[in-house]
Design an enzyme around this catalytic site. Structure first.
Site, PDB file in Angstrom:
ATOM      1  N   SER A  77       0.845  -1.193   0.000  1.00 23.60           N
ATOM      2  CA  SER A  77       0.000   0.000   0.000  1.00 23.60           C
ATOM      3  C   SER A  77       0.881   1.244   0.000  1.00 23.60           C
ATOM      4  O   SER A  77       2.066   1.162  -0.362  1.00 23.60           O
ATOM      5  CB  SER A  77      -0.946  -0.034   1.199  1.00 23.60           C
ATOM      6  OG  SER A  77      -1.955   0.946   1.065  1.00 23.60           O
ATOM      7  N   ASN A  78       0.349   2.381   0.381  1.00 27.62           N
ATOM      8  CA  ASN A  78       1.136   3.623   0.394  1.00 27.62           C
ATOM      9  C   ASN A  78       0.649   4.516   1.532  1.00 27.62           C
ATOM     10  O   ASN A  78      -0.270   4.147   2.265  1.00 27.62           O
ATOM     11  CB  ASN A  78       1.046   4.316  -0.972  1.00 27.62           C
ATOM     12  CG  ASN A  78      -0.391   4.661  -1.323  1.00 27.62           C
ATOM     13  OD1 ASN A  78      -1.037   5.449  -0.653  1.00 27.62           O
ATOM     14  ND2 ASN A  78      -0.912   4.012  -2.369  1.00 27.62           N
TER      15      ASN A  78
END
Ligand code: C5P
Length: 224
Positions: free
Chosen positions: A21-22
């Site tokens: 993810s980020n």
């Protein structure tokens, strides 16, 4: 206006407990949804996993992965006249996702990834006079990168921000952005709350929409 906003990160699962993810917190997208609601627009918010309360008076569609987000945005595109893609969509996903937790000993040291679809690019053929607004979070060559994305993705506006500047980008309550449109000089804005940035973006969209010929609604939008 009927405004479709995306927010937050996507999660690209390897197995039920692990994902790529980020750092997107969803704050900018949620501020956009709230500002659009308060300006009297109808709003649908397609949100990746975030720790923010759902805004009142806004239909929230929760999604996890980029593929989920593509499906949710595609389904609601006929309804909207303005799409604001604020989500930080993961560019890649693991080539496969295990239904059960992978054992450490069974995991490869290297992940095999496949590219995710670019949601804006996928939807470009169905734009049909809608306003498409994108975001470009950059760490260098801000304006050149933003202008490239504006042209490649066929956008009406791209909101560029240098995520290395203090007070800009991920997780903060403030942002420092430059509005980049094809037909005007870039418009840098000072440090502002994300809500104030959201209002500036919506004011831009309202003025742009007022200058365009009225759009004939898609037949599909009657069902939504
Ligand atoms: O190329 P980049 O990811 O920086 O482009 C950012 C813009 O494109 C954002 O508006 C983002 O929401 C959108 N995007 C997308 N689909 C992707 C990746 C980004 O629509 N797979």
């Amino acid at each position: 206006m009927k405004v479709l906003v995306t927010a937050g990160p996507t999660r690209e699962h390897l197995d039920p407990v692990r994902f790529l993810s980020n750092r997107s917190s969803g704050r900018m997208g949620y501020a956009l949804a709230e500002a659009a609601r308060d300006r009297g627009h109808d709003v649908v918010l397609v949100s990746g996993p975030v720790a923010l309360p759902p805004p009142e008076g806004v239909e929230v569609v929760d999604v996890v992965s980029a593929l989920d987000m593509l499906a949710a945005v595609s389904a609601r595109l006929p309804w909207c006249d303005t799409l604001i893609m604020c989500a930080a969509v993961a560019d890649w996903r693991p080539a496969s996702c295990s239904a059960v937790k992978l054992k450490k000993r069974a995991m490869e040291a290297q992940l095999t990834l496949v590219p995710n679809p670019d949601i804006l690019a996928e939807l470009a053929p169905k734009k049909a006079g809608r306003l498409f607004i994108g975001f470009a979070a950059e760490t260098h060559d801000l304006l050149a990168e933003a202008q490239g994305k504006l042209a490649r993705k066929g956008l009406d506006l791209i909101v560029a921000n240098d995520v290395t500047q203090p007070g800009a980008g991920f997780e903060t309550a403030t942002n420092i952005v430059t509005l980049v449109a094809p037909d005007a000089p870039p418009q840098p804005l000072p440090l502002m709350s994300k809500r104030a940035v959201a209002d500036r973006i919506l004011a831009w969209a309202e003025a742009k929409a007022a200058s365009l010929p009225p759009r004939t609604p898609d037949p599909a939008s009657r069902d939504l």
